[in-house]
Design a protein around this motif. Structure first.
Motif, PDB file in Angstrom:
ATOM      1  N   UNK A 158      64.533  18.229  18.214  1.00  0.00           N
ATOM      2  CA  UNK A 158      63.687  18.257  19.412  1.00  0.00           C
ATOM      3  C   UNK A 158      64.308  17.379  20.485  1.00  0.00           C
ATOM      4  N   UNK A 159      64.010  17.727  21.730  1.00  0.00           N
ATOM      5  CA  UNK A 159      64.491  16.955  22.863  1.00  0.00           C
ATOM      6  C   UNK A 159      63.581  15.777  23.165  1.00  0.00           C
ATOM      7  N   UNK A 160      64.119  14.860  23.955  1.00  0.00           N
ATOM      8  CA  UNK A 160      63.337  13.731  24.460  1.00  0.00           C
ATOM      9  C   UNK A 160      63.238  13.868  25.978  1.00  0.00           C
ATOM     10  N   UNK A 161      61.995  13.875  26.473  1.00  0.00           N
ATOM     11  CA  UNK A 161      61.730  13.956  27.903  1.00  0.00           C
ATOM     12  C   UNK A 161      61.799  12.550  28.480  1.00  0.00           C
ATOM     13  N   UNK A 162      62.582  12.394  29.530  1.00  0.00           N
ATOM     14  CA  UNK A 162      62.717  11.094  30.198  1.00  0.00           C
ATOM     15  C   UNK A 162      61.766  11.055  31.392  1.00  0.00           C
ATOM     16  N   UNK A 163      61.054   9.937  31.523  1.00  0.00           N
ATOM     17  CA  UNK A 163      60.104   9.763  32.623  1.00  0.00           C
ATOM     18  C   UNK A 163      60.283   8.378  33.230  1.00  0.00           C
ATOM     19  N   UNK A 164      59.878   8.244  34.480  1.00  0.00           N
ATOM     20  CA  UNK A 164      59.927   6.932  35.127  1.00  0.00           C
ATOM     21  C   UNK A 164      58.763   6.781  36.101  1.00  0.00           C
ATOM     22  N   UNK A 165      58.502   5.542  36.412  1.00  0.00           N
ATOM     23  CA  UNK A 165      57.451   5.176  37.359  1.00  0.00           C
ATOM     24  C   UNK A 165      58.000   4.089  38.267  1.00  0.00           C
ATOM     25  N   UNK A 166      58.032   4.364  39.574  1.00  0.00           N
ATOM     26  CA  UNK A 166      58.428   3.342  40.546  1.00  0.00           C
ATOM     27  C   UNK A 166      57.230   2.434  40.766  1.00  0.00           C
ATOM     28  N   UNK A 167      57.458   1.128  40.653  1.00  0.00           N
ATOM     29  CA  UNK A 167      56.374   0.165  40.836  1.00  0.00           C
ATOM     30  C   UNK A 167      56.246  -0.212  42.303  1.00  0.00           C
ATOM     31  N   UNK A 168      55.041  -0.310  42.779  1.00  0.00           N
ATOM     32  CA  UNK A 168      54.798  -0.730  44.159  1.00  0.00           C
ATOM     33  C   UNK A 168      55.060  -2.222  44.265  1.00  0.00           C
ATOM     34  N   UNK A 169      55.909  -2.594  45.178  1.00  0.00           N
ATOM     35  CA  UNK A 169      56.246  -4.003  45.392  1.00  0.00           C
ATOM     36  C   UNK A 169      56.095  -4.321  46.870  1.00  0.00           C
ATOM     37  N   UNK A 170      55.314  -5.325  47.161  1.00  0.00           N
ATOM     38  CA  UNK A 170      55.123  -5.689  48.562  1.00  0.00           C
ATOM     39  C   UNK A 170      56.349  -6.412  49.120  1.00  0.00           C
ATOM     40  N   UNK A 171      57.134  -7.020  48.244  1.00  0.00           N
ATOM     41  CA  UNK A 171      58.329  -7.752  48.695  1.00  0.00           C
ATOM     42  C   UNK A 171      59.541  -7.304  47.893  1.00  0.00           C
ATOM     43  N   UNK A 172      59.757  -6.018  47.783  1.00  0.00           N
ATOM     44  CA  UNK A 172      60.901  -5.507  47.024  1.00  0.00           C
ATOM     45  C   UNK A 172      62.197  -5.949  47.686  1.00  0.00           C
ATOM     46  N   UNK A 173      63.189  -6.370  46.885  1.00  0.00           N
ATOM     47  CA  UNK A 173      64.465  -6.795  47.466  1.00  0.00           C
ATOM     48  C   UNK A 173      65.192  -5.636  48.118  1.00  0.00           C
ATOM     49  N   UNK A 174      65.964  -5.948  49.124  1.00  0.00           N
ATOM     50  CA  UNK A 174      66.767  -4.929  49.809  1.00  0.00           C
ATOM     51  C   UNK A 174      67.884  -4.480  48.904  1.00  0.00           C
ATOM     52  N   UNK A 175      68.221  -3.214  48.958  1.00  0.00           N
ATOM     53  CA  UNK A 175      69.302  -2.660  48.119  1.00  0.00           C
ATOM     54  C   UNK A 175      70.654  -3.016  48.681  1.00  0.00           C
TER      55      UNK A 175
END
Length: 175
Positions: A158-175
């Motif tokens: 069987x396969x594995x489904x990959x999932x993600x969730x971006x977290x809301x950050x009020x002060x996320x660092x700049x990329x």
């Protein structure tokens, strides 16, 4: 029902619940009950982690009974500090449909969100596990790919489904 961060004194209840999980839902995990049953108590304590370490586990309690759990594994590597892994999700079958899984996920999301460096959560689930897929989607996770033939189950590969969730950050660092 009470959701709480698991602590070392919870290790016996956590171990028992996870061994039940490996038996009751073998296709959901990449490890077998036999493999985990052989692990010493110290392994389980490390797996549970703590609120401030590289792993944190949460439990859903009905009175004095642990009926559900989920864990987070954080990275110590500078290039991957921004992402944490959700793993070990399990709610006893008779407790499902009561919002326990979502409450556990919300506790994990809140804990990860409290760490400024963590910007995203990731997880995998076994292909065909529609209830788990619905739960994760209800918490905001999105699918982004499937690894084919990821695990061998009694019904075949069987396969594995990959999932993600971006977290809301009020002060996320700049990329």
């Amino acid at each position: 029902m009470r959701i709480a961060t698991l602590i070392p004194t919870d290790v016996a209840a956590y171990r028992a619940l996870m061994l039940e999980a490996y038996e009751q839902a073998p296709d959901a995990f990449t490890t077998t009950a036999d493999e985990r049953e052989a692990e010493p108590e110290s392994w389980w304590v490390k797996r549970m982690g703590s609120a401030v370490g590289l792993a944190t586990s949460f439990g859903a309690w009905q009175g004095s009974s642990l009926v559900g759990t989920v864990a987070l594994k954080y990275s110590a590597k500078p290039k991957t500090l921004h992402s944490a892994l959700v793993l070990g999700m399990y709610v006893q079958p008779e407790q499902r449909g009561k919002g326990i899984g979502l409450a556990l996920l919300n506790a994990a999301i809140a804990a990860a969100s409290a760490r400024p460096e963590v910007l995203a959560l990731t997880l995998t689930l076994t292909e065909g596990n529609a209830p788990a897929l619905r739960l994760y989607r209800s918490a905001g996770f999105v699918s982004w790919g499937t690894q084919p033939q990821a695990i061998r189950t009694s019904a075949g590969l069987k396969g594995k489904v990959h999932m993600s969730l971006a977290l809301s950050k009020s002060h996320a660092p700049e990329a």
